[in-house]
Design a protein around this motif. Sequence first.
Motif, PDB file in Angstrom:
ATOM      1  N   ARG A 135       0.862  -1.183   0.000  1.00  0.00           N
ATOM      2  CA  ARG A 135       0.000   0.000   0.000  1.00  0.00           C
ATOM      3  C   ARG A 135       0.898   1.232   0.000  1.00  0.00           C
ATOM      4  NH1 ARG A 135      -2.549  -0.947   4.317  1.00  0.00           N
ATOM      5  NH2 ARG A 135      -1.425   0.440   5.727  1.00  0.00           N
ATOM      6  N   LEU A 136       0.601   2.174  -0.885  1.00  0.00           N
ATOM      7  CA  LEU A 136       1.417   3.382  -1.018  1.00  0.00           C
ATOM      8  C   LEU A 136       0.560   4.618  -0.821  1.00  0.00           C
ATOM      9  CD1 LEU A 136       4.210   4.564  -1.832  1.00  0.00           C
ATOM     10  CD2 LEU A 136       3.337   4.668  -4.168  1.00  0.00           C
ATOM     11  N   ASP A 137       0.979   5.488   0.095  1.00  0.00           N
ATOM     12  CA  ASP A 137       0.358   6.791   0.285  1.00  0.00           C
ATOM     13  C   ASP A 137       1.340   7.863  -0.167  1.00  0.00           C
ATOM     14  OD1 ASP A 137      -1.840   5.588   1.487  1.00  0.00           O
ATOM     15  OD2 ASP A 137      -0.956   5.706   3.481  1.00  0.00           O
ATOM     16  N   ALA A 138       0.826   8.958  -0.702  1.00  0.00           N
ATOM     17  CA  ALA A 138       1.694  10.026  -1.194  1.00  0.00           C
ATOM     18  C   ALA A 138       1.086  11.385  -0.904  1.00  0.00           C
ATOM     19  CB  ALA A 138       1.924   9.871  -2.695  1.00  0.00           C
ATOM     20  N   VAL A 139       1.929  12.330  -0.525  1.00  0.00           N
ATOM     21  CA  VAL A 139       1.501  13.704  -0.254  1.00  0.00           C
ATOM     22  C   VAL A 139       2.480  14.647  -0.938  1.00  0.00           C
ATOM     23  CG1 VAL A 139       1.171  15.466   1.519  1.00  0.00           C
ATOM     24  CG2 VAL A 139       0.407  13.135   1.938  1.00  0.00           C
ATOM     25  N   PRO A 140       1.994  15.612  -1.708  1.00  0.00           N
ATOM     26  CA  PRO A 140       2.914  16.549  -2.359  1.00  0.00           C
ATOM     27  C   PRO A 140       3.605  17.436  -1.335  1.00  0.00           C
ATOM     28  CG  PRO A 140       0.663  17.268  -2.681  1.00  0.00           C
ATOM     29  CD  PRO A 140       0.589  15.911  -2.034  1.00  0.00           C
ATOM     30  N   GLY A 141       4.845  17.800  -1.637  1.00  0.00           N
ATOM     31  CA  GLY A 141       5.574  18.726  -0.774  1.00  0.00           C
ATOM     32  C   GLY A 141       6.682  18.057   0.012  1.00  0.00           C
ATOM     33  N   LYS A 142       7.718  18.829   0.261  1.00  0.00           N
ATOM     34  CA  LYS A 142       8.843  18.352   1.047  1.00  0.00           C
ATOM     35  C   LYS A 142       8.510  18.450   2.527  1.00  0.00           C
ATOM     36  CE  LYS A 142      13.771  19.303   1.830  1.00  0.00           C
ATOM     37  NZ  LYS A 142      14.911  20.182   1.445  1.00  0.00           N
ATOM     38  N   PRO A 143       8.686  17.374   3.288  1.00  0.00           N
ATOM     39  CA  PRO A 143       8.380  17.455   4.726  1.00  0.00           C
ATOM     40  C   PRO A 143       9.341  18.423   5.417  1.00  0.00           C
ATOM     41  CG  PRO A 143       9.502  15.397   4.206  1.00  0.00           C
ATOM     42  CD  PRO A 143       9.180  16.037   2.894  1.00  0.00           C
ATOM     43  N   GLY A 144       8.822  19.120   6.414  1.00  0.00           N
ATOM     44  CA  GLY A 144       9.664  20.029   7.188  1.00  0.00           C
ATOM     45  C   GLY A 144       9.937  21.358   6.526  1.00  0.00           C
TER      46      GLY A 144
END
Length: 310
Positions: A135-144
């Motif tokens: 299972r793969l989840d993805a969120v745009p943007g660099k963390p932090g």
Amino acid sequence: MRARLLPLVLLLTLCAAGAQAGKVYKWKDSNGIVHYGDRPPAASTAARELTVIPFRAEPGALVRLRLTQEGGQYLAWVDNALAGPVEVRLDFGRSSNVRGEPQLPARATVPGSGNALVARIVGVDPARNGDFELRLDAVPGKPGATPRDVEYVFPLLTRDLRVDQGYGGSYSHNDAQNHYAVDFAAPIGTDVVAARDGVVMQVENDFDQAGLNREKLGGRANFVRIVHDDGTMALYAHLRENGVMVRMGQRVRAGQLIGRSGNTGFTSGPHLHFALQVNRGMQLVSIPFRMFSPHGILRFGESRAGAGHR
């Protein structure tokens, strides 16, 4: 090792597009081991009992999960379809006699238009077959990302100014990624400009529906997402069909034309939805911003309950 791969993609909750058809290929190798993949097996594999399984997929996907074999291991790669960073989290949906290296769930940041090896899937007991789903989840943007204090340019080429829904609007600005969004009323076809220098990270351009059916239209619209050098991302949404005037990977300057306003997606009337967003712990969230308009500095307060429209 027997493996089962389901090609899962997670779309950005806001601004996904309509479904399209895809295929999964299933076959047996010369040892009778079953394989799954999103491409047919190479002729050199002597595959048997090839089966094509149709499925429904969503265009505009952020990332693609890809498995390759190396010896007795599977390598889980993620390919980034966007021109900006995406954070992903890989986990087992189901597993038997396998483990992840590193241990799953595992996170990785995939650079724009690049790829990253997230984990290796290895067998535990070599005397037994292994079986797994991912299972793969993805969120745009660099963390932090650390936002800088920037004064944003008014994103419409018009002197008319009307806010139809502000911070915390009860209709559609009541979740984390839209809480600090602002809806500027604008006739269809109004020029939309970049509010800040950046790189075009993501676009959707061919959606042609609008209305108040949240189940059908929620999270769907034409839009431009621009990533800035501090990692924040500006979202310009509800553009008209074929109204995007820039391409992914293009660097734009503040005030540059990027599209035409419209009335697509979950909306009750023409407007531009503008939000400044960051990735916080695999969650896309909006943050407050300062903006200068033809009428001076804009100050956005929390909307009153029931005020504004979508």
